[in-house]
Design a protein around this motif. Structure first.
Motif, short mmCIF file in Angstrom:
data_model
loop_
_atom_site.label_atom_id
_atom_site.label_comp_id
_atom_site.label_asym_id
_atom_site.label_seq_id
_atom_site.Cartn_x
_atom_site.Cartn_y
_atom_site.Cartn_z
N LYS A 5 38.16 24.47 14.66
CA LYS A 5 37.29 25.20 13.73
C LYS A 5 36.16 24.26 13.30
CE LYS A 5 39.52 29.17 13.20
NZ LYS A 5 38.91 30.48 13.48
N ARG A 6 34.92 24.62 13.64
CA ARG A 6 33.79 23.76 13.32
C ARG A 6 33.09 24.22 12.04
NH1 ARG A 6 34.39 24.62 18.68
NH2 ARG A 6 34.05 22.87 20.14
N ASN A 7 32.68 23.26 11.25
CA ASN A 7 31.94 23.55 10.03
C ASN A 7 30.88 22.46 9.85
OD1 ASN A 7 31.04 24.47 7.56
ND2 ASN A 7 32.76 23.63 6.40
N TYR A 8 29.70 22.69 10.47
CA TYR A 8 28.64 21.70 10.45
C TYR A 8 27.50 22.17 9.55
CZ TYR A 8 30.94 20.27 14.83
OH TYR A 8 31.85 19.88 15.77
N GLU A 9 26.96 21.21 8.80
CA GLU A 9 25.73 21.51 8.05
C GLU A 9 24.57 21.62 9.04
OE1 GLU A 9 24.95 18.65 5.06
OE2 GLU A 9 26.49 19.38 3.69
N LYS A 10 23.63 22.50 8.73
CA LYS A 10 22.47 22.69 9.60
C LYS A 10 21.47 21.56 9.36
CE LYS A 10 22.88 27.72 9.86
NZ LYS A 10 22.21 29.03 9.61
N SER A 11 21.77 20.46 10.00
CA SER A 11 20.90 19.29 9.83
C SER A 11 21.17 18.32 10.97
CB SER A 11 21.18 18.61 8.49
OG SER A 11 20.41 17.46 8.35
N LYS A 12 20.30 17.36 11.12
CA LYS A 12 20.50 16.31 12.10
C LYS A 12 21.27 15.16 11.45
CE LYS A 12 18.18 18.09 15.59
NZ LYS A 12 18.81 18.37 16.91
N PHE A 13 22.09 14.49 12.27
CA PHE A 13 22.88 13.37 11.76
C PHE A 13 22.65 12.16 12.67
CE2 PHE A 13 24.98 17.23 10.46
CZ PHE A 13 25.27 17.01 9.12
N PRO A 14 21.46 11.57 12.60
CA PRO A 14 21.16 10.44 13.48
C PRO A 14 21.85 9.16 13.01
CG PRO A 14 19.32 10.83 12.02
CD PRO A 14 20.32 11.92 11.74
N GLU A 38 38.98 11.27 6.89
CA GLU A 38 37.55 11.27 6.56
C GLU A 38 36.92 9.97 7.04
OE1 GLU A 38 37.57 14.09 2.55
OE2 GLU A 38 37.47 11.90 2.35
N ILE A 39 35.84 10.12 7.81
CA ILE A 39 35.10 8.98 8.34
C ILE A 39 33.69 9.04 7.79
CG2 ILE A 39 34.27 7.82 10.42
CD1 ILE A 39 36.58 9.17 11.94
N ARG A 40 33.25 7.94 7.22
CA ARG A 40 31.89 7.87 6.68
C ARG A 40 31.11 6.80 7.43
NH1 ARG A 40 35.22 9.31 2.57
NH2 ARG A 40 34.47 10.97 1.16
N LEU A 41 29.92 7.19 7.91
CA LEU A 41 29.06 6.30 8.67
C LEU A 41 27.64 6.36 8.11
CD1 LEU A 41 30.27 7.19 12.27
CD2 LEU A 41 30.70 5.05 11.07
N PRO A 42 26.97 5.21 8.04
CA PRO A 42 25.57 5.22 7.55
C PRO A 42 24.63 5.83 8.58
CG PRO A 42 26.20 3.01 8.23
CD PRO A 42 27.44 3.85 8.34
N MET A 43 23.71 6.67 8.13
CA MET A 43 22.76 7.30 9.03
C MET A 43 21.51 6.43 9.18
SD MET A 43 22.98 11.39 8.26
CE MET A 43 22.36 11.25 6.60
N THR A 44 20.83 6.63 10.27
CA THR A 44 19.58 5.91 10.54
C THR A 44 18.42 6.70 9.95
OG1 THR A 44 20.51 5.08 12.60
CG2 THR A 44 18.12 4.92 12.32
N LYS A 45 17.57 6.02 9.22
CA LYS A 45 16.43 6.70 8.59
C LYS A 45 15.32 6.94 9.61
CE LYS A 45 17.29 4.76 4.02
NZ LYS A 45 16.75 3.98 2.90
#
Length: 540
Positions: free
Chosen positions: A421-430, A533-540
């Protein structure tokens, strides 16, 4: 009649001496400029009153006008003394005759007193008074014999000198007692200010230190808690008033705590210990405590001061260091063991396969081959852990990596009746990462989730942004779950909840996430599934 006049003069003189002293004790203001000169003027007015009240006998004035003169010279010096003496002389000349002996006697006394003051300046006030009065007696007798004043009536002169002496004694005692009282009050006020400053300083330290400071009485009740208890343990001051400390101590530490306190009351020495205190929310906080005894009267222990420091973070750091040391040891072992096992393992596996083809009826060949493959898998994991990996960082979308992993596992999910079951926000996650390593992380975690659901079910996968440009990937299964007390051990080498697990998979996941400056957390309950839960820093 003369005795009555004595008493009246001494009483009025005592009242006049006491009045400014009493007024000064009630008025708290800056002293007047040239205060000693004004004191000389006041003493002169006192001598005027004493001359007016003087007793007349055989044409001579019988007064104690020189008592204030002697006192002013002793306490204030020559200038105020001369002012006082001038007032007394002028009044004496206006009140009666015989001016010549009065003027000459006054001049002699003022001159000698002024010179004498330089020699007695270091004396105490009482010694000064005694010296000036003794000098006055000598000068008085010189005047009497020089001018033949009632020489044949010694009793008159003795009474006069005794009258002056009483005035000097009463006045000196009043001034000295007031000065001593003023010094006592000044010292007391200074001590109070010093004590208040000291108390304020220590209160400032106690109220702003991160250490926990408490004072415990003999009955194990606490009479003081520093405000830092609210920060560390969550309790407000009024909630801890009069509480017995053992109620806050962990049940396993109560006996050790009580025995340490008992020992302190016996040997009166300081002790250190690690103890767990209960947080207001119910969890336990590890504290490192230093216990010091406070002695009361007769050397008995009256209080015990306990200074504690929260060492939870230090314990975590020690655990991380220990974990790092374990990983280092595992890496060293892996490098040697994997190479030593892999070569003979390949030989055994090859000959077993050849032997199987030539002898189809051999029993347990498939089982032997599967076990050999399992050993080979373990050695492969050891090698991947031990040998340095070539890291090729690249900018990518984390959603694409997750989707790639899900497609790779889709055949296995069909066989096990499991649905993603996928639940993704409509955004990019670079993010900037090593793709292969993160794919390995998602693959290990999802495989564990699938294996925990033998009867099938759903795996929820969500992806969203958090504050400070952090993306959060959560994976929740409906499997058998993990006991909460075992969660902290996940990721340790060779610790696994699976029957044939090695524990190396999650350990490698932890290392990869840490290398990418992220973190991984677990939440689980038995028979309710597990949330990772995995948290990773995104690239700006």
């Amino acid at each position: 009649m003369i005795l009555y006049d004595y008493i009246v003069n001494l009483s009025i003189f005592s009242l006049l001496v006491s009045t400014p002293l009493v007024i000064r004790s009630f008025i708290n203001h800056q002293p007047l400029k040239q205060m000693h000169l004004w004191a000389g003027v006041y003493a002169g007015l006192v001598s005027v009153i004493l001359v007016i009240l003087s007793v007349k006998q055989q044409g001579y004035s019988y007064d104690i006008r020189y008592a204030p003169v002697i006192l002013v010279f002793a306490y204030l010096g020559p200038v105020p003394g001369l002012i006082t003496g001038l007032f007394s002389l002028m009044t004496r000349l206006f009140s009666s005759g015989n001016w010549v002996p009065a003027i000459i006697g006054w001049t002699l006394i003022m001159s000698v007193f002024s010179v004498l003051h330089a020699y007695v300046s270091r004396f105490t006030p009482l010694k000064k008074i005694a010296t000036f009065f003794g000098t006055y007696i000598v000068l008085y007798l010189i005047t009497v014999f020089s001018f033949h004043i009632l020489v044949n009536q010694p009793l008159f002169h003795i009474q006069y000198l005794l009258f002056v002496m009483l005035g000097v004694v009463f006045g000196g005692l009043l001034i000295e007692s007031n000065e001593r009282l003023r010094r006592i009050i000044t010292e007391k006020n200074l001590m109070e200010k010093t004590l208040e400053a000291s108390e304020s300083k220590y209160r400032l330290i106690a109220e702003n230190t991160s250490d926990l400071i408490m004072v415990m009485d003999k009955d194990h009740s606490a009479s003081y808690f520093s405000p830092s208890h609210e920060l560390v343990l969550g309790y407000k001051g009024f909630e801890l008033e009069g509480i017995e400390l053992c109620m806050l101590v962990h049940p396993d530490d109560v006996w050790s705590f009580k025995s340490t306190i008992k020992k302190m009351f016996e040997d009166k020495e300081s002790h250190s210990m690690e103890i767990r205190f209960k947080h207001k929310e119910g969890c336990w906080i590890e504290l490192e405590s230093r216990l010091r005894s406070v002695k009361g009267e007769e050397g008995t222990i009256k209080h015990i001061v306990i200074i504690s420091r929260d060492i939870s973070e230090r314990k975590k750091a020690e655990e991380i260091l220990l974990q790092s040391e374990k990983l280092s040891v595992v890496g060293e072992l892996a490098a040697g063991v994997a190479h030593e096992i892999r070569n003979p393992l390949t030989t055994i596996k090859g000959f077993l396969q050849v032997y199987k083809r030539e002898n189809h009826l051999i029993k347990f060949s498939d089982l032997l081959l599967s076990e050999l493959e399992r050993i080979e898998t373990i050695t492969s994991e050891l090698l991947s852990l031990a040998k340095p990996q070539a890291v090729q960082l690249a900018r990518t979308d984390i959603q694409e990596l997750i989707e790639y992993t899900l497609e790779f596992l889709s055949p296995q999910t069909l066989l096990n009746n499991i649905e993603f079951k996928r639940n993704y926000e409509k955004s990019k996650f670079p993010i900037t990462c090593e793709k292969k390593q993160l794919k390995q992380v998602f693959l290990n975690i999802l495989k564990n989730a699938i294996e925990s659901m033998p009867s099938g079910g759903e795996i929820d996968i969500s992806l969203r942004k958090e504050a400070d440009d952090v993306c959060m990937i959560s994976i929740k299964d409906q499997g058998c779950g993990i006991p909460e007390e075992l969660l902290p051990r996940l990721g340790q080498p060779f610790y696994s909840l699976k029957e044939k697990g090695t524990g190396l998979g999650l350990m490698i996941c932890h290392r990869i996430i840490k290398q990418h400056r992220g973190n991984i957390t677990y939440k689980s309950r038995v028979n309710e599934g597990t949330l990772i839960e995995i948290r990773l820093p995104m690239t700006k």
